[in-house]
Design an enzyme around this catalytic site. Sequence first.
Site, short mmCIF file in Angstrom:
data_model
loop_
_atom_site.label_atom_id
_atom_site.label_comp_id
_atom_site.label_asym_id
_atom_site.label_seq_id
_atom_site.Cartn_x
_atom_site.Cartn_y
_atom_site.Cartn_z
CG ASP A 102 -1.72 -1.21 1.42
OD1 ASP A 102 -1.92 -1.93 0.42
OD2 ASP A 102 -2.17 -1.47 2.56
CG ASP A 175 -3.49 3.63 0.27
OD1 ASP A 175 -3.04 4.72 0.65
OD2 ASP A 175 -3.98 2.77 1.04
CG HIS A 225 -5.98 -1.13 -1.12
ND1 HIS A 225 -5.60 -1.61 0.10
CD2 HIS A 225 -5.64 0.19 -1.14
CE1 HIS A 225 -5.03 -0.64 0.80
NE2 HIS A 225 -5.06 0.47 0.08
CG ASP A 227 -4.32 -5.51 -3.83
OD1 ASP A 227 -5.29 -5.03 -3.22
OD2 ASP A 227 -3.16 -5.55 -3.36
CB CYS A 330 -1.97 -6.78 0.91
SG CYS A 330 -3.58 -6.65 0.17
O1 DAV Z 1 -11.92 -6.34 0.62
O2 DAV Z 1 -11.36 -5.63 -1.29
C1 DAV Z 1 -8.77 -5.35 -0.70
C2 DAV Z 1 -7.31 -5.42 -0.42
C3 DAV Z 1 -6.73 -4.75 0.71
N1 DAV Z 1 -5.36 -4.30 0.44
C4 DAV Z 1 -11.11 -5.85 -0.13
C5 DAV Z 1 -9.74 -5.47 0.39
#
Ligand code: DAV
Length: 344
Positions: A102, A175, A225, A227, A330
């Site tokens: 991030d 991010d 995010h 991903d 992540c």
């Molecule tokens: O629930 O989409 C995504 C990823 C967190 N870095 C989600 C979280």
Amino acid sequence: MSDTVRVDACDEWSPLREVLVGTAYGAMFPAEDRRMVEATMPREHWDEFRPGHPFPPRIVEDAERELQALAELLEELGCRVHRPRQVPWSGLGGYSAAMPRDALLVMGDAIVEASTAWRSRRHELLAYWPLVQQCRRDGARWLPSAVDFNIDPVGAGPPSELDDWVIGEARPAWDAADFLRLGPRTLIGQRSHVTNRSGIENLRARLGGDVQVYLVRPDDPHAMHIDATLCPLREGLALYNPDRIDPAALAGTPMADWELVPAPHPDPRTEPPLYMTSAWISMNLLVVDGQHVLVEAADDKLQTLLAELDFTPLPLPFQNVHALGGSFHCATLDLHRDRRARPS
Ligand code: DAV
């Protein structure tokens, strides 16, 4: 092996040679503005996000063991692995260094510091700084964030800017995990509750005119995010989240003519709690090379799908890391992916 750190990664799938794996050390619930928590976090856990509240010690210990096992597995696969410095986040109003994806974006030979919207992340670079310094000494370009992290973008801005998102344009915010690399000159990303319009302009300006940043608009009212929405597996092939994005939404981007495979719906689960994400964290995979993909040990449907797509899934327990907010993508940051290597 030489001690020099090589920074050179511009996609999500070329053979991984050098990587940073996060640490659960000292992880605290990020005490963000209540509006940010309500916009992005699962409702049943909202009250956990208060100042001075650590994650349960048992989860932190187990997550650290899972991260250590990931680091060892990547080493066995021939990657050089770096770990963050351990920082006492409780005294800094911080969150953790479990999710380096991030805070930093590696694009080619550049390490770009994200202008994170969360004020709890404003000191996160402390954990990565020894590595960043080494990378700079060894020739990487370092593109620091010039924004004032003390300005909280939550709720700040004219109502027109806040229709969909909890942050306005009080300062640039983005991010790194709102973007994916598709090649030396191509990123794909999204606006979200942590990435605003001026943040995207700030990223574009820092990368320079050679790099195109394509934007998509997933159907996700809690977007934070990209991903767990798109997961490129190799050039021309990606998993997508069928609850969040219609492949038609990729028209006009370099993924328009890719083969897009829906990720299987994750099985519901309650322990350890998913304090910070939806169960779709299952599709937050790390591609090690043209063959190997890291996937949570219990995600049988995803392992079957990956095998059908001619990959070798590498199952690893990772559910305690999930409790801290992310999975394999992540919790890592690729430093070097070898574009010239033939997939193994
Ligand atoms: O629930 O989409 C995504 C990823 C967190 N870095 C989600 C979280």
